[in-house]
Design a protein around this motif. Sequence first.
Motif, PDB file in Angstrom:
ATOM      1  N   LEU A   1       7.651   0.100   2.630  1.00 57.27           N
ATOM      2  CA  LEU A   1       8.429   1.310   2.903  1.00 57.27           C
ATOM      3  C   LEU A   1       9.189   1.190   4.220  1.00 57.27           C
ATOM      4  O   LEU A   1      10.292   1.716   4.365  1.00 57.27           O
ATOM      5  CB  LEU A   1       7.504   2.530   2.944  1.00 57.27           C
ATOM      6  N   ILE A   2       8.587   0.481   5.170  1.00 57.16           N
ATOM      7  CA  ILE A   2       9.253   0.243   6.453  1.00 57.16           C
ATOM      8  C   ILE A   2      10.435  -0.697   6.259  1.00 57.16           C
ATOM      9  O   ILE A   2      11.544  -0.435   6.750  1.00 57.16           O
ATOM     10  CB  ILE A   2       8.251  -0.334   7.475  1.00 57.16           C
TER      11      ILE A   2
ATOM     12  N   GLY B   1      13.538   0.741   4.811  1.00 54.42           N
ATOM     13  CA  GLY B   1      14.239   1.730   5.611  1.00 54.42           C
ATOM     14  C   GLY B   1      13.911   3.159   5.221  1.00 54.42           C
ATOM     15  O   GLY B   1      14.645   4.092   5.586  1.00 54.42           O
ATOM     16  N   LYS B   2      12.810   3.344   4.512  1.00 51.98           N
ATOM     17  CA  LYS B   2      12.436   4.697   4.120  1.00 51.98           C
ATOM     18  C   LYS B   2      11.753   5.436   5.257  1.00 51.98           C
ATOM     19  O   LYS B   2      11.891   6.661   5.384  1.00 51.98           O
ATOM     20  CB  LYS B   2      11.524   4.662   2.892  1.00 51.98           C
ATOM     21  N   VAL B   3      10.989   4.696   6.082  1.00 48.89           N
ATOM     22  CA  VAL B   3      10.285   5.315   7.202  1.00 48.89           C
ATOM     23  C   VAL B   3      10.420   4.440   8.446  1.00 48.89           C
ATOM     24  O   VAL B   3      10.553   3.212   8.354  1.00 48.89           O
ATOM     25  CB  VAL B   3       8.782   5.534   6.902  1.00 48.89           C
TER      26      VAL B   3
ATOM     27  N   GLN C   1      -5.450   2.549   1.898  1.00 47.82           N
ATOM     28  CA  GLN C   1      -5.028   2.940   0.547  1.00 47.82           C
ATOM     29  C   GLN C   1      -4.284   4.271   0.576  1.00 47.82           C
ATOM     30  O   GLN C   1      -3.269   4.447  -0.098  1.00 47.82           O
ATOM     31  CB  GLN C   1      -6.253   3.058  -0.366  1.00 47.82           C
ATOM     32  N   MET C   2      -4.798   5.198   1.366  1.00 50.44           N
ATOM     33  CA  MET C   2      -4.206   6.539   1.418  1.00 50.44           C
ATOM     34  C   MET C   2      -2.798   6.532   2.011  1.00 50.44           C
ATOM     35  O   MET C   2      -1.883   7.158   1.453  1.00 50.44           O
ATOM     36  CB  MET C   2      -5.082   7.463   2.278  1.00 50.44           C
ATOM     37  N   PHE C   3      -2.638   5.854   3.132  1.00 54.08           N
ATOM     38  CA  PHE C   3      -1.396   5.976   3.915  1.00 54.08           C
ATOM     39  C   PHE C   3      -0.138   5.675   3.106  1.00 54.08           C
ATOM     40  O   PHE C   3       0.773   6.499   3.040  1.00 54.08           O
ATOM     41  CB  PHE C   3      -1.510   5.086   5.157  1.00 54.08           C
ATOM     42  N   PRO C   4      -0.048   4.499   2.443  1.00 52.52           N
ATOM     43  CA  PRO C   4       1.184   4.245   1.685  1.00 52.52           C
ATOM     44  C   PRO C   4       1.362   5.188   0.500  1.00 52.52           C
ATOM     45  O   PRO C   4       2.493   5.491   0.111  1.00 52.52           O
ATOM     46  CB  PRO C   4       1.025   2.786   1.226  1.00 52.52           C
TER      47      PRO C   4
ATOM     48  N   LEU D   1       2.864   8.370   1.952  1.00 53.54           N
ATOM     49  CA  LEU D   1       4.264   8.131   2.323  1.00 53.54           C
ATOM     50  C   LEU D   1       5.138   8.011   1.080  1.00 53.54           C
ATOM     51  O   LEU D   1       6.339   8.325   1.111  1.00 53.54           O
ATOM     52  CB  LEU D   1       4.394   6.859   3.165  1.00 53.54           C
ATOM     53  N   GLY D   2       4.545   7.555  -0.016  1.00 54.32           N
ATOM     54  CA  GLY D   2       5.306   7.421  -1.250  1.00 54.32           C
ATOM     55  C   GLY D   2       5.779   8.754  -1.819  1.00 54.32           C
ATOM     56  O   GLY D   2       6.632   8.786  -2.703  1.00 54.32           O
ATOM     57  N   GLN D   3       5.220   9.868  -1.290  1.00 52.62           N
ATOM     58  CA  GLN D   3       5.648  11.175  -1.762  1.00 52.62           C
ATOM     59  C   GLN D   3       6.958  11.626  -1.126  1.00 52.62           C
ATOM     60  O   GLN D   3       7.563  12.604  -1.583  1.00 52.62           O
ATOM     61  CB  GLN D   3       4.577  12.233  -1.419  1.00 52.62           C
TER      62      GLN D   3
END
Length: 234
Positions: free
Chosen positions: A54-55, A58-60, A225-228, A231-233
């Motif tokens: 995701l980094i 360029g999403k976050v 596991q939770m973090f990505p 962020l995917g939301q």
Amino acid sequence: MQEDYIKWYSPNLSADFEMLTFGHGGYPIVLFPTSKGRYYENKDFKLIESAGHLIDEGKVKIYCPDGIDALSWYNKSIHPADRVKNHIWYDKMLLEEVAGRARCETGFDKIITAGCSFGGYHAANFAFRHPWLVSHLFSMSGAFDLRGQMDGFYNGDFYYNNPIDFLPNDHSTELWDMKVVLGTTDRDICRHDNERLSEILSRKGMNHWLDIRHNADHDWVIWRQMFPEYLGQL
């Protein structure tokens, strides 16, 4: 992955301050370390790596500020009132120096706060104190009641930095615009804090997700596991 080390003199803390940033653009996320953790902790424990795709896309863009817990909440050498005051200076620094920088660099009006364990406290406390500035809160095994750090002392400054206390009486309209995820596990030492905060949010009519994972502990394995996924939301 673009990684930058930043060091500057903080007028709010009257000391040099360090931070790592990851990414070149996207939603600005302020990601806090755990208890007494440093600015490189989330990198060392591969939480940053878990969201690497995701980094890179360029999403976050993730901002990892240093922590000062050893000078504030965990500083048993000073009076509890001074522990809170030191945290208030940290909050002011985050507001003026870190959040301001993140908004300027990414072009977003609001930031996202996130953190694991005691970092979840920092993420939630900042978000609920400044709801006009925060669009999303992603807490993973956060602690939200810090009375245990105060040796029985209580005052107004502490009240306004203890989410379990001040949030029920806060009617800032921006709170209802915030997207909140409270991640915890069945064996999490902070599960009760998350369930209690979820009850407060429910009573306020604030939409949120209490995500209880099974067969998992208060540990980096589940947080990675939770973090990505959270962020995917975005």
